[in-house]
Structures are given as structure tokens and as C-alpha cells.
Scaffold this active site. Structure first.
Site, PDB file in Angstrom:
ATOM      1  N   CYS A 152     -22.167  69.329-120.731  1.00 21.85           N
ATOM      2  CA  CYS A 152     -23.013  70.706-120.089  1.00 21.85           C
ATOM      3  C   CYS A 152     -24.134  71.042-120.606  1.00 21.85           C
ATOM      4  CB  CYS A 152     -21.991  71.946-120.649  1.00 21.85           C
ATOM      5  SG  CYS A 152     -21.546  71.946-122.397  1.00 21.85           S
ATOM      6  N   ASP A 198     -11.413  61.182-134.928  1.00 21.65           N
ATOM      7  CA  ASP A 198     -12.892  61.279-134.404  1.00 21.65           C
ATOM      8  C   ASP A 198     -13.109  60.362-133.403  1.00 21.65           C
ATOM      9  OD1 ASP A 198     -15.564  60.655-134.119  1.00 21.65           O
ATOM     10  OD2 ASP A 198     -16.027  60.726-136.297  1.00 21.65           O
ATOM     11  N   ALA A 207     -10.981  67.020-126.337  1.00 22.96           N
ATOM     12  CA  ALA A 207     -10.154  67.755-125.148  1.00 22.96           C
ATOM     13  C   ALA A 207     -10.357  69.281-125.683  1.00 22.96           C
ATOM     14  CB  ALA A 207      -8.524  67.459-125.320  1.00 22.96           C
ATOM     15  N   ALA A 208     -10.482  69.875-126.760  1.00 21.01           N
ATOM     16  CA  ALA A 208     -10.595  71.326-126.995  1.00 21.01           C
ATOM     17  C   ALA A 208     -11.611  71.862-126.217  1.00 21.01           C
ATOM     18  CB  ALA A 208     -10.405  71.581-128.380  1.00 21.01           C
ATOM     19  N   GLY A 266      -9.388  72.754-124.040  1.00 19.37           N
ATOM     20  CA  GLY A 266      -8.165  72.412-123.318  1.00 19.37           C
ATOM     21  C   GLY A 266      -8.036  72.770-121.511  1.00 19.37           C
ATOM     22  N   SER A 267      -9.208  73.248-121.204  1.00 17.17           N
ATOM     23  CA  SER A 267      -9.094  73.644-119.703  1.00 17.17           C
ATOM     24  C   SER A 267      -8.995  72.369-118.837  1.00 17.17           C
ATOM     25  CB  SER A 267     -10.242  74.681-119.308  1.00 17.17           C
ATOM     26  OG  SER A 267     -11.662  73.853-119.605  1.00 17.17           O
ATOM     27  N   LYS A 268      -9.954  71.455-119.241  1.00 15.89           N
ATOM     28  CA  LYS A 268      -9.709  70.310-118.355  1.00 15.89           C
ATOM     29  C   LYS A 268      -8.443  69.416-118.782  1.00 15.89           C
ATOM     30  CE  LYS A 268     -14.878  69.818-118.834  1.00 15.89           C
ATOM     31  NZ  LYS A 268     -14.973  70.757-119.789  1.00 15.89           N
ATOM     32  N   ASP A 282     -15.567  64.100-122.253  1.00 18.36           N
ATOM     33  CA  ASP A 282     -16.535  65.488-122.125  1.00 18.36           C
ATOM     34  C   ASP A 282     -17.113  65.509-123.540  1.00 18.36           C
ATOM     35  OD1 ASP A 282     -17.420  67.854-120.699  1.00 18.36           O
ATOM     36  OD2 ASP A 282     -15.824  68.812-121.916  1.00 18.36           O
ATOM     37  N   ASP A 302      -8.822  65.758-130.290  1.00 15.50           N
ATOM     38  CA  ASP A 302      -9.977  66.376-130.710  1.00 15.50           C
ATOM     39  C   ASP A 302     -10.122  65.931-132.125  1.00 15.50           C
ATOM     40  OD1 ASP A 302     -11.888  68.568-129.187  1.00 15.50           O
ATOM     41  OD2 ASP A 302     -11.650  69.072-131.343  1.00 15.50           O
TER      42      ASP A 302
END
Length: 410
Positions: free
Chosen positions: A307, A229, A174-175, A177-179, A254, A202
Site C-alpha cells: 500500500c 519471519d 497475513a495480519a 486477515g482481510s485478504k 502483501d 505473520d
């Protein structure tokens, strides 16, 4: 005692981040060229030959500023109107050093015109009084949680995850955290007190603390932040005395990646890029995806994203999961979703090069079977064309890869 070294989500976000340890003593502009990167992506034939120069030129250019207005706030439309009334007119038809600057535009595929892109350089934002004023407005609104500064392509995975207020949601990596913020906003979109919740995980403890700091602006009681993990994310009992383990309606993977889709903002990717990073991360990425699918309810939806533009981190991971899970999962076609988003389809063929850039075949020493493309029979069944690829030159963004899974069940 030596501390066990886990992978970090930071591999993705900080790949190529500048080392400031020498302050700026010997700092000079990095050359945005990498022959290995160019040869590799040309050999994949991802980008039509007539578009290559445009693709490369965009990758070398600075990333535009993008932001979105927090969708769960009742006054989101008020903040949007404030931006439209007080800032947009003064950012339209602006000249800077003899050139007409592009006016800000709303991202056509983002719901309710709540996300915007400013196709201007940092130089313009710094030196033009009106753009500088808008920048200060964005900083203040970001601090109070009314807007989020976020890369445009990073906004896509939470949208196609389609979170509803009653959903149990797991964000595995998650970090920063924008998503995760988007997932929480989706929970609260129609209801002040949704029955669902988001578990934001995370692997790195410091980044988990940062998650708490970033997400507290949203004031949601429907959030839990954990530190595991993701490859070995534990089973959670829904009740202390229950024999049932929690399964999730929605899972976001992600995953950590080589990050070559971020080379417009992380310039050191140009210097550091090689084939080894993608090959090395492939197994971790597949492990996280398989764990996410394990934790997903039948009928649930999982989004896998990176990405990176490298198929070793993308389609080969997706194909390996489809091979393992068979008819229990399928890829969702999103062609009708996100109208206005220019995207390309997933691919079914790619060469595999080792870290010395030698072409490898299945069965060669030291290779991993799942790196390789599917057979013709598998390709017909897998529908990898349903994967979404977004290239930087298509609408002046970063590069991104997104795939939506649905768990059909037994």
C-alpha cells in the site's frame, strides 16, 4: 534477556497510527501537507501534471466506507438482496445539509457485485438516520461473518491470485486477515469441502492470534495460522516421513511497507513521511518476495503487493527478483482482468534520493544496487509495465501496487 526485534507486518498497517497515550488532551487536527512527499512524487512524474491537484486533494480527503459480502457463503446473494431491497433505496437521492449525497455503488471490477463503496463522510454516517441504520446493519453482518469491512484496493491482490478449491496457498504476511479471508472464500467458492488449504503467516505473535480471531468467523477447516519471519519461512514436509517439502500453488506477498497509499485513513503519514522508510524496507521486501518464489511450485502464481506508491518498494523490488530468477519467472499481464478498475502501468525509470533527499547514483557510498532502475536492455525484457498501480484520485480509493508473477520453472 533482550527480545530479538523482527520486522512486523504492523509497519504497514499501523504506520502513522495515532498515539492515544495522552488521551485527547492536546489533540488537534493534523495538517495534511508534507513538502518532502510533494517534491518526491512530483519528481517521479507518476501523476500527469494536469492531474496533480486532483491527486493531492483526494489524498487529503477522508477515505470512503467500503465493504464486501462474503463470497463463500451460499446466502451471499440473499445478504446482497437484503442490502439492495432494505438499504439502497433509502440511501439514494438523500440530501444532507442542503447537498445531494452520492448513492452507494457496487465496485465494477469486483465479481458478482459483492463489493460496495459509500462515498460519504463519517459526519453523514453519524448524523443521517438512514446512513446510521445502514452502518449498524454492516456492523452486525460483519460480526457474524456475512460481510467484511475492507478497503477497496486491498481486495485486488486475492482476486488476481486466482485461487481454486484444490490449491495450496501461502499468505506470507497475513495480519489483520482481510485478504486471507478472501483466499479462504475462494477455496470454498465452488465446493463445501475443498481439497486445498491456506497457510496464513505473520511475523508478530500477537497479530497471529488476532488472525485466528478474525478468521474463525469463516468456519473453515482448511486453514492453518503460523508465526514466522516471512523472510525465513521454513520448509514444511507434506508427510512426517516424506523427503518432499511442501510447495505452494499460490503465494501472496502483501509485504510490510511505508504505507503512503494509506494516508487518507492514517493521517500521521502526512507528518512522518520521508524517503528513509522506503529505502529501509526495500531489502526486507525483496527477501520476502524471493522466499515466496522459492516456495512456489513451477506453474504457480505469486502476487506481490504494497500500500505504497514508492518505486523503491515496488518496481525496484520486482526488477531485482526478475534479475535474480531470470527466465524462471515472468510477470503476468492483467490488462484484461478486473474490467472497470482504473489503473496505471508500472514504471521503468525513477530517481533515487537518500534520507536527506540527496540524489544518488549507482556506486555511491551507502547505496544498495537494487534501489536503482533497470538498464534499457533489462527494462525491455522485464515488462515492468505489467505491474498495476492504483492512485487515489482514479476512483476515490487508497493507493496500491500489485504485481502478478508466474513461475515458469527450469
Amino acid at each position: 534477556m533482550a527480545r530479538r526485534r523482527n520486522y512486523k507486518k504492523g509497519n504497514k498497517k499501523t504506520f502513522g497510527a495515532r498515539d492515544d497515550s495522552n488521551s485527547q488532551k492536546n489533540w488537534k487536527e493534523l495538517v495534511r501537507e508534507n513538502e518532502k512527499w510533494e517534491n518526491y512524487y512530483k519528481s517521479l512524474n507518476l501523476i500527469p501534471e494536469e492531474q496533480w491537484d486532483d491527486f493531492k486533494k483526494t489524498c487529503q480527503a477522508q477515505l470512503p466506507l467500503t465493504f464486501r459480502i462474503t463470497g463463500s457463503r451460499k446466502h451471499a446473494q440473499e445478504v446482497l438482496q437484503l442490502f439492495k431491497d432494505h438499504h439502497l433505496p433509502k440511501l439514494t437521492n438523500v440530501e444532507f445539509e442542503g447537498e445531494l449525497i452520492k448513492a452507494p455503488k457496487s465496485l465494477p471490477w469486483y465479481p458478482e457485485s459483492l463489493a460496495w463503496q459509500l462515498d460519504v463522510s463519517k459526519n453523514v454516517i453519524r448524523k443521517n438516520e438512514q446512513f446510521a441504520k445502514t452502518q449498524r446493519f454492516l456492523v452486525v453482518e460483519n460480526a457474524v461473518g456475512n460481510i467484511s469491512r475492507q478497503e477497496a484496493v486491498s481486495m485486488i491482490p486475492p482476486i488476481v491470485l486466482e485461487v481454486k478449491p484444490n490449491h495450496t496457498v501461502l499468505d506470507m504476511c497475513a495480519a489483520p486477515g482481510s485478504k486471507t479471508a478472501q483466499l479462504i472464500e475462494a477455496l470454498h467458492a465452488q465446493e463445501d469441502e475443498p481439497t486445498g488449504f491456506v497457510v496464513a503467516n505473520d511475523a508478530d505473535a500477537k497479530r497471529s492470534h488476532m488472525l485466528v480471531h478474525q478468521l474463525k468467523r469463516l468456519n473453515s477447516a482448511n486453514l492453518m495460522v503460523v508465526n514466522h519471519d516471512a523472510q525465513f519461512f521454513p520448509r514444511i514436509k507434506s508427510q512426517p516421513d516424506s523427503k518432499e517439502f511442501l510447495k505452494f500453488d499460490r503465494v501472496l506477498c502483501d509485504v510490510p511497507c511505508s504505507g503512503d497509499g494509506t494516508m487518507r485513513k492514517n493521517v500521521n503519514v502526512w507528518r512522518d513521511w520521508g524517503t528513509a522508510s522506503g529505502l529501509g524496507l526495500h531489502t526486507v521486501q525483496l527477501n520476502i518476495l524471493n522466499r515466496g518464489l522459492n516456495l512456489l511450485k513451477d506453474g504457480g502464481r505469486l502476487v506481490y503487493s504494497t500500500c505504497s506508491l514508492n518505486p523503491i518498494e515496488n518496481e525496484s523490488v520486482i526488477a531485482a527478483a526478475l534479475r535474480k530468477w531470470g527466465d524462471k519467472i515472468r510477470l503476468v499481464n492483467c490488462d484484461e482482468k478486473l474490467p472497470g478498475l482504473v489503473r496505471s502501468k508500472g514504471i521503468t525509470q525513477w530517481p533515487v534520493y537518500d534520507k536527506t533527499f540527496a540524489l544518488k547514483e549507482k556506486g555511491d557510498e551507502g547505496v544498495i544496487e537494487t534501489w536503482f532502475p533497470p538498464t534499457e536492455e533489462e527494462a525491455a525484457k522485464f515488462h515492468l509495465e505489467n505491474c498495476i498501480r492504483v492512485y487515489p484520485h482514479q476512483q476515490n480509493t487508497g493507493g496500491f501496487f500489485i504485481t502478478v508473477f508466474e513461475k515458469v520453472g527450469a
